[in-house]
Design an enzyme around this catalytic site. Sequence first.
Site, PDB file in Angstrom:
ATOM      1  CD  GLN A   1      -2.820   1.427   2.241  1.00  0.00           C
ATOM      2  OE1 GLN A   1      -2.283   1.763   3.290  1.00  0.00           O
ATOM      3  NE2 GLN A   1      -4.132   1.287   2.119  1.00  0.00           N
TER       4      GLN A   1
ATOM      5  NE  ARG B   1      -8.758  -0.300   2.543  1.00  0.00           N
ATOM      6  CZ  ARG B   1      -8.820  -0.664   3.827  1.00  0.00           C
ATOM      7  NH1 ARG B   1      -8.210   0.041   4.748  1.00  0.00           N
ATOM      8  NH2 ARG B   1      -9.472  -1.744   4.185  1.00  0.00           N
TER       9      ARG B   1
ATOM     10  CE1 TYR C   1      -3.451   9.530   7.685  1.00  0.00           C
ATOM     11  CE2 TYR C   1      -4.403   7.515   6.789  1.00  0.00           C
ATOM     12  CZ  TYR C   1      -3.929   8.243   7.870  1.00  0.00           C
ATOM     13  OH  TYR C   1      -3.927   7.693   9.126  1.00  0.00           O
TER      14      TYR C   1
END
Length: 374
Positions: free
Chosen positions: A101, A235, A188
């Site tokens: 990730q 995601r 984020y």
Amino acid sequence: MKHSTLFSRIELGPYTLKNRVVLPPLTRSRSSQPGNVPNDLMATYYSQRSGAGFMVTEGTQIEPRGQGYAWTPGIHTAEQIEGWRKVTTKVHADGGVIFAQLWHVGRVSHVSLQPHGGAPVAPSAIAAQGVSVFVETGPGTGELSAPSQPRALTREEIAELVSFYAQAAQNAMDAGFDGVEIHSANGYLINQFISKHSNQREDEYGGSLDNRLRFLREVTQAVADRVGKNRVGVRFSPLFQSTDEARVYLGLVEDDPHATYIAAIKVLEGIGIAYLSLAEADWDDAPQLPASFRHAARAAFSGRIIYAGKYTAVRGEKAIGEGWSDLIAFGRPFIANPDLPQRIANGWPLNLADPASLYGGTAMGYTDYPCHSV
């Protein structure tokens, strides 16, 4: 439950997965210092969980400014790449498929974690509220702190960040990963560009929804061009209920989250990536995603869809059976149950995770959870 749909094979990109149980990204903060380098302990942790049909690493920062918490691993130095190779070698020896990730926290950071003590970077100079970051106060010790005031990125820096994502994806492949997942969730950096609450730019990266999706589009396309679109996932953490906690942790709730995230999913469909991962809220009495959104996401995206968020085996079976999910991720249960797929398949009881050892520390509460004794 041995013959349930959770344990049927499925294609994901170029890979045939042995089951539909997913180890999702789980920050554990066990990298070696200095340098945020993955290590042998981490290799053991991931190999213990290679019974999952598909695995995604904890978030790994793509550059030094991408770090928001102490002891999280990176994937931007030669030492980090070599450290991750220990992980992929061990996971592949155990028959696992694992993606890295790619993570940049943006404004959710502290000056003590930034190169030369600089301000964190973000789409706009708007501080994150109601969230804490974990900063190191000494060897192996740390404390929670409010994020520092960020500064706004320049256009030139945004272009550079796109190249950093692409290089990190290449680094992941060099480390032996099977592909990469782009972290666009949980408030984020990419999520900060998508949300008008954190993005108040007046150039081509702000304003309209299409503009706010530009950074996502450019990053995903650059990564797909570098490693192949069939080895890329993204995601999101869409939320349909606004609270201060939810806004920070799970996706900066929009005025029209349905329109925002279906538009984002259509961007990914246009690029043709392998999968979409949707992280639902997982606190007690958290709202579930509306059925209308689930069906719209399925209609908009032709790749595989992974759901995560307080799923049980029964609820996961239902999601797959109703056709709106292809794979199910089990986060917290996988922390305390390295043999989780076998436990689910056989109906064995689950260990409970120790909250005190979730972040940082040693093998205790990390690699010492027992497997079920037959």
